[in-house]
Scaffold this active site. Structure first.
Site, PDB file in Angstrom:
ATOM      1  N   CYS A   1     -14.373 -45.129  21.153  1.00 61.28           N
ATOM      2  CA  CYS A   1     -14.299 -44.834  22.577  1.00 61.28           C
ATOM      3  C   CYS A   1     -15.190 -45.825  23.308  1.00 61.28           C
ATOM      4  O   CYS A   1     -15.893 -46.613  22.690  1.00 61.28           O
ATOM      5  CB  CYS A   1     -14.771 -43.410  22.857  1.00 61.28           C
TER       6      CYS A   1
ATOM      7  N   ARG B   1     -11.339 -42.787  26.463  1.00 53.11           N
ATOM      8  CA  ARG B   1     -11.115 -42.032  25.221  1.00 53.11           C
ATOM      9  C   ARG B   1     -10.016 -42.623  24.340  1.00 53.11           C
ATOM     10  O   ARG B   1      -8.930 -42.951  24.809  1.00 53.11           O
ATOM     11  CB  ARG B   1     -10.740 -40.583  25.540  1.00 53.11           C
ATOM     12  N   LEU B   2     -10.337 -42.743  23.057  1.00 51.29           N
ATOM     13  CA  LEU B   2      -9.339 -42.946  22.011  1.00 51.29           C
ATOM     14  C   LEU B   2      -9.306 -41.643  21.228  1.00 51.29           C
ATOM     15  O   LEU B   2     -10.281 -41.291  20.551  1.00 51.29           O
ATOM     16  CB  LEU B   2      -9.715 -44.115  21.095  1.00 51.29           C
TER      17      LEU B   2
ATOM     18  N   VAL C   1     -10.053 -37.004  17.090  1.00 49.81           N
ATOM     19  CA  VAL C   1     -10.350 -35.628  16.665  1.00 49.81           C
ATOM     20  C   VAL C   1     -10.308 -34.718  17.894  1.00 49.81           C
ATOM     21  O   VAL C   1     -10.833 -35.081  18.953  1.00 49.81           O
ATOM     22  CB  VAL C   1     -11.736 -35.545  15.990  1.00 49.81           C
TER      23      VAL C   1
ATOM     24  N   ASP D   1     -16.134 -33.196  16.752  1.00 52.40           N
ATOM     25  CA  ASP D   1     -17.228 -33.436  15.818  1.00 52.40           C
ATOM     26  C   ASP D   1     -18.549 -33.635  16.553  1.00 52.40           C
ATOM     27  O   ASP D   1     -19.619 -33.292  16.059  1.00 52.40           O
ATOM     28  CB  ASP D   1     -16.921 -34.648  14.931  1.00 52.40           C
TER      29      ASP D   1
ATOM     30  N   ILE E   1      -3.714 -61.121   6.869  1.00 50.95           N
ATOM     31  CA  ILE E   1      -3.362 -62.197   7.798  1.00 50.95           C
ATOM     32  C   ILE E   1      -3.706 -63.543   7.177  1.00 50.95           C
ATOM     33  O   ILE E   1      -4.688 -63.668   6.437  1.00 50.95           O
ATOM     34  CB  ILE E   1      -4.076 -62.024   9.154  1.00 50.95           C
TER      35      ILE E   1
ATOM     36  N   SER F   1     -12.028 -50.803   6.537  1.00 49.37           N
ATOM     37  CA  SER F   1     -12.328 -52.209   6.269  1.00 49.37           C
ATOM     38  C   SER F   1     -13.509 -52.309   5.304  1.00 49.37           C
ATOM     39  O   SER F   1     -14.203 -51.322   5.064  1.00 49.37           O
ATOM     40  CB  SER F   1     -12.632 -52.924   7.582  1.00 49.37           C
ATOM     41  N   GLY F   2     -13.731 -53.509   4.771  1.00 46.96           N
ATOM     42  CA  GLY F   2     -14.739 -53.694   3.716  1.00 46.96           C
ATOM     43  C   GLY F   2     -16.071 -54.239   4.185  1.00 46.96           C
ATOM     44  O   GLY F   2     -16.877 -54.688   3.368  1.00 46.96           O
TER      45      GLY F   2
END
Length: 561
Positions: free
Chosen positions: A2, A49-50, A53, A97, A288, A363-364
């Site tokens: 967000c 907001r994204l 939850v 949350d 990619i 992701s790593g």
């Protein structure tokens, strides 16, 4: 993911200032709210907001009936919110949350509240009853936060600096805009005129400490046994736990997959646990690069092995170069290796947003810093020196790799999840003997690789694939991405500019035309803000003039490349 924004004690009309909040609209494409604080002079919140939850009650600032005097704006995910709710018998009014922060603060105060959070977060917590403002940020700064403060106490806060640079104020001296330090909280007194005074700045967690929330974790405290098999078993258990807790989402989950060790382990564990948790959809993986790039070929092998729904995004050097200025604007940096590595991640994130319905992206990031994965660790003078540099890199992640990962995904309204930076996992790994964590037999990250040997989680050739920088692996070995950039930018900066570079840019002066170009673009969008970065990211213990691994004398390409 967000976007949060707040002002306390604004000197200008709020309807004018709120245009700053719109500069981070990309972080939250689902909804927007702008809200004044009742009865408080020139104080307000902005929130993009994204929705990940609690689709119904997820708007912010979050307020609940039990604590009408508390206002919370936060960006992040609290993975142990159910555990804490049950442990302390909190009566939650929403499924968010973040609500657990309000209950923890009321029960224990700000320091214990922050230390009990297992997750990634940046928060602004206003307590109107006690006239206090609290800011805080997670241990590694996975979620960003910037602070704007004038000499007379006008405070502004935002997820990204671009939301603060245009704010006006009455002081003749410029406002100080700085990234908020990870692992810290700060407390301000809120005066009747809306201005603030900082009264406490304190660290609540350091990466070398076992986090306070571990005692309430579903995975029991791990003994620090130095027996090799026990250690490898603990690494596997804590890594699996780190991925599992991050499955918390109401939106589709995907994973970036470069074909390197770190992203491959994350993707493989994610696919395995998604099946166990019976997710209703296949996990999508994304790579990619150019047609013959090492990353594309390796990722293809991993995706076939783990059974993900794999997407390959092909990009040319020309497309990458065209995206440079846009990328630097979103990144808010001029660091060379960060920008190089960000172009590919920015373009693959754009593809994910436009062509798929995956929103939560694993992701790593963090593994190289934690497990001594950079090639230069082979040259460390001692295990102690290697360990100290590993910790330094972790503490600086918010300036480099974590910054890259957040901004490139957030630019397209995606939410990043990074299991290698799990508090429990990192604290355990750093507690192991220094000698155990160093490169072995000419192989970096040996302990991590050895922990997953023989399990068939990922192909053995990928498990032992040597480190390849993301900004290098997206193009062929014959011509690296950094070479394409340098060739193109050679004509964009003249020799006269380079001669005067140390006078034009006295802080971190650029030493190459590539670096000079990046700095020009940065200064165009963020003038006089070079101090956000104390130094460029560069390898240590080796004579290096460029951050690319492929320029180092110890770099050896894989035999089949």
């Amino acid at each position: 993911m967000c976007g949060i924004w707040a002002l306390f004690g604004s000197d200008e009309c709020l309807s004018v200032q709120c245009t700053g909040a719109m500069k981070i609209a990309h972080r939250g494409p689902d909804a927007f709210r702008f809200e004044n604080v009742n009865c408080f002079t020139n104080c307000c919140f902005g929130f993009h907001r994204l929705a990940i939850v609690d689709q119904l009650y997820g708007m912010q600032p979050l307020r609940i009936k039990k604590f009408p005097y508390l206002w919370l704006c936060y960006n992040g995910e609290i993975y142990n919110h159910h555990t804490l709710q049950k442990q302390f018998e909190f009566d939650h009014q929403t499924k968010m949350d973040g609500e657990v922060l309000l209950h923890l603060y009321d029960r224990f105060g700000i320091k214990k509240m922050a230390s009990l959070l297992d997750g990634v977060f940046a928060f602004i917590l206003l307590d109107t009853a006690n006239r206090k403002i609290h800011l805080g940020r997670d241990t590694y700064g996975v979620r960003p936060l910037f602070k704007f403060l004038t000499d007379d106490g006008f405070l502004a806060v935002c997820s990204e600096a671009k939301g603060l640079t245009g704010i006006t104020h009455a002081m003749t001296t410029p406002a100080n805009i700085v990234p908020f330090l990870p692992g810290y909280f700060e407390v301000f007194d809120l005066k009747p005129n809306g201005k603030v005074e900082s009264i406490q700045m304190e660290q609540f967690h350091c990466c070398t400490q076992e986090p306070s929330h571990a005692m309430y974790d579903s995975v029991e405290m791990v003994p620090t046994s130095s027996g090799e098999e026990a250690v490898k078993s603990n690494i596997r258990m804590l890594f699996e736990n780190a991925v599992r807790k991050r499955l918390m989402a109401h939106r589709r989950i995907g994973c970036l997959l470069s074909g390197g060790l770190d992203s491959s382990l994350v993707a493989a564990m994610l696919v395995k646990l998604a099946k166990e948790e019976k997710l209703r959809y296949p996990v999508q993986t994304f790579s990619i690069g150019s047609d013959d790039s090492p990353d594309i070929l390796a990722a293809r092998k991993v995706a076939a092995h783990i059974g993900s729904e794999h997407h390959e995004v092909n990009f040319t050097a020309e497309e990458g170069i065209q995206a440079l200025e846009e990328v630097i604007f979103y990144l808010e940096t001029y660091d060379i290796t960060t920008i190089r590595a960000s172009v590919g991640m920015y373009l693959v994130s754009k593809y994910i947003r436009e062509k798929t319905d995956s929103v939560v992206i694993f992701s790593g990031e963090g593994s190289d810093e934690l497990t001594q994965g950079y090639i230069y660790f082979h040259k460390a003078p001692s295990p102690k020196a290697a360990s100290e540099d590993s910790i330094r890199l972790l503490k600086e992640l918010y300036l480099f790799d974590v910054l890259r990962a957040d901004r490139t995904t957030a630019a397209h309204g995606l939410e990043l999840r990074v299991p290698f930076l799990d508090h429990r996992f990192t604290a355990y790994y750093l507690s192991l003997p220094e000698e155990m964590r160093t490169p072995k037999h000419g192989v970096e990250k040996y302990l991590l690789r050895d922990s997953f040997k023989g399990l068939n989680l990922i192909p053995e050739e990928i498990l032992w694939r040597r480190k390849e920088a993301f900004s290098d692996g997206v193009m062929s070995v014959k011509k690296s991405w950094y070479s394409c950039l340098q060739e193109h930018l050679e004509s964009m900066v003249n020799d006269d500019q380079m001669e005067k570079a140390h006078k034009t840019f006295p802080h971190n002066p650029p030493h190459t035309k590539e670096a000079y170009f990046y700095r020009q673009v940065f200064e165009k969008h963020f003038p006089d803000r070079a101090q956000w970065f104390p130094h460029f990211w560069m390898p240590r213990w080796i004579d290096a003039s460029d951050p690319s691994a492929r320029t180092l004398s110890i770099y050896e390409p894989e035999k089949d490349q």
